[in-house]
Design a protein around this motif. Sequence first.
Motif, PDB file in Angstrom:
ATOM      1  N   VAL A  35       0.845  -1.193   0.000  1.00 43.30           N
ATOM      2  CA  VAL A  35       0.000   0.000   0.000  1.00 43.30           C
ATOM      3  C   VAL A  35       0.881   1.243   0.000  1.00 43.30           C
ATOM      4  O   VAL A  35       2.051   1.195   0.361  1.00 43.30           O
ATOM      5  N   ASP A  36       0.273   2.349  -0.395  1.00 37.92           N
ATOM      6  CA  ASP A  36       0.982   3.621  -0.341  1.00 37.92           C
ATOM      7  C   ASP A  36       1.317   3.952   1.109  1.00 37.92           C
ATOM      8  O   ASP A  36       0.656   3.463   2.034  1.00 37.92           O
ATOM      9  N   PRO A  37       2.329   4.791   1.322  1.00 41.39           N
ATOM     10  CA  PRO A  37       2.704   5.152   2.699  1.00 41.39           C
ATOM     11  C   PRO A  37       1.500   5.680   3.477  1.00 41.39           C
ATOM     12  O   PRO A  37       0.688   6.434   2.946  1.00 41.39           O
ATOM     13  N   THR A  48      -0.200   7.226   9.448  1.00 43.55           N
ATOM     14  CA  THR A  48      -0.459   6.741  10.811  1.00 43.55           C
ATOM     15  C   THR A  48       0.559   5.706  11.273  1.00 43.55           C
ATOM     16  O   THR A  48       0.559   5.348  12.450  1.00 43.55           O
ATOM     17  N   TRP A  49       1.411   5.206  10.384  1.00 41.55           N
ATOM     18  CA  TRP A  49       2.372   4.177  10.793  1.00 41.55           C
ATOM     19  C   TRP A  49       3.281   4.631  11.931  1.00 41.55           C
ATOM     20  O   TRP A  49       3.483   3.877  12.883  1.00 41.55           O
ATOM     21  N   PRO A  50       3.840   5.839  11.905  1.00 44.51           N
ATOM     22  CA  PRO A  50       4.669   6.262  13.045  1.00 44.51           C
ATOM     23  C   PRO A  50       3.874   6.327  14.358  1.00 44.51           C
ATOM     24  O   PRO A  50       4.399   5.982  15.421  1.00 44.51           O
ATOM     25  N   GLN A  51       2.624   6.731  14.283  1.00 44.03           N
ATOM     26  CA  GLN A  51       1.783   6.778  15.492  1.00 44.03           C
ATOM     27  C   GLN A  51       1.516   5.365  16.013  1.00 44.03           C
ATOM     28  O   GLN A  51       1.531   5.130  17.230  1.00 44.03           O
ATOM     29  N   SER A  94       9.756  -1.383   6.284  1.00 46.43           N
ATOM     30  CA  SER A  94       9.315  -0.365   5.332  1.00 46.43           C
ATOM     31  C   SER A  94       8.420   0.695   5.936  1.00 46.43           C
ATOM     32  O   SER A  94       8.452   1.855   5.517  1.00 46.43           O
ATOM     33  N   THR A  95       7.611   0.335   6.926  1.00 49.53           N
ATOM     34  CA  THR A  95       6.723   1.347   7.516  1.00 49.53           C
ATOM     35  C   THR A  95       7.488   2.391   8.317  1.00 49.53           C
ATOM     36  O   THR A  95       6.933   3.414   8.688  1.00 49.53           O
ATOM     37  N   PRO A 141       9.638   7.046   5.799  1.00 47.98           N
ATOM     38  CA  PRO A 141       8.661   7.964   5.211  1.00 47.98           C
ATOM     39  C   PRO A 141       8.711   7.911   3.683  1.00 47.98           C
ATOM     40  O   PRO A 141       9.785   7.898   3.081  1.00 47.98           O
ATOM     41  N   GLY A 142       7.538   7.834   3.073  1.00 58.82           N
ATOM     42  CA  GLY A 142       7.448   7.843   1.619  1.00 58.82           C
ATOM     43  C   GLY A 142       7.594   6.487   0.960  1.00 58.82           C
ATOM     44  O   GLY A 142       7.529   6.394  -0.273  1.00 58.82           O
ATOM     45  N   LEU A 143       7.776   5.417   1.724  1.00 56.00           N
ATOM     46  CA  LEU A 143       7.985   4.093   1.143  1.00 56.00           C
ATOM     47  C   LEU A 143       6.696   3.275   1.215  1.00 56.00           C
ATOM     48  O   LEU A 143       6.107   3.114   2.284  1.00 56.00           O
ATOM     49  N   ALA A 144       6.284   2.754   0.071  1.00 58.08           N
ATOM     50  CA  ALA A 144       5.149   1.838   0.041  1.00 58.08           C
ATOM     51  C   ALA A 144       5.527   0.574   0.808  1.00 58.08           C
ATOM     52  O   ALA A 144       6.699   0.190   0.857  1.00 58.08           O
ATOM     53  N   ALA A 145       4.527  -0.058   1.417  1.00 61.15           N
ATOM     54  CA  ALA A 145       4.835  -1.197   2.292  1.00 61.15           C
ATOM     55  C   ALA A 145       3.627  -2.101   2.471  1.00 61.15           C
ATOM     56  O   ALA A 145       2.495  -1.700   2.202  1.00 61.15           O
TER      57      ALA A 145
END
Length: 188
Positions: free
Chosen positions: A30-32, A35-38, A64-65, A68-72
């Motif tokens: 999926v696109d970046p 909310t992943w950092p949270q 990957s999460t 920043p900016g990386l699909a994962a």
Amino acid sequence: MPTSQRPHRRADLTTVELVGGIEKRELVIVDPDPTWPQTYRRHEDCIRDALGPRGAVAIEHIGSTSVPGLAAKPIVDILVVVNDITAEEDYLPQLLAAGYVLRVREPGHRLVRTPERDVHVHILETDDPQIAEYLLLRDHLRRDEADRELYARTKRDLVVQDWPSMDAYADAKTEVITQIKDRARQRR
């Protein structure tokens, strides 16, 4: 994974225990997601609370999460570093009580995850060389747009194939990951 040269409470495992057996999962990139950092920070707090002040030497957002900016894949990977991987009583019951589920026990590595399978917590011990490898890849991808794009393309190309397990998909990325880490070492 290699085991430490430091003294352990007991001998480490010599086999791989995959709790629940091999899982065939639908893999998507999926696109970046902002909310992943949270999500990472929420689980970092949960892990710190569960393990107490001396339970973890370090906790890091990896994979990957963490870039920043990386699909994962929408799975947040967390690295927890402990002093002695064999002293499971110092960390494993606490993580299970905090709601994580045991997935992997193997030499030098344990993995727990959320029941939803959207957070994977990798447990290694202090001097495991894999720690530096995770951080090398993460930090390089955070800085290098060309390698970040190469890695995203590679993942998108591979994810459309039929893989018997997530491990098989991960193994297929090894060659490009090795190339990226080699460039990262050259640029140090």
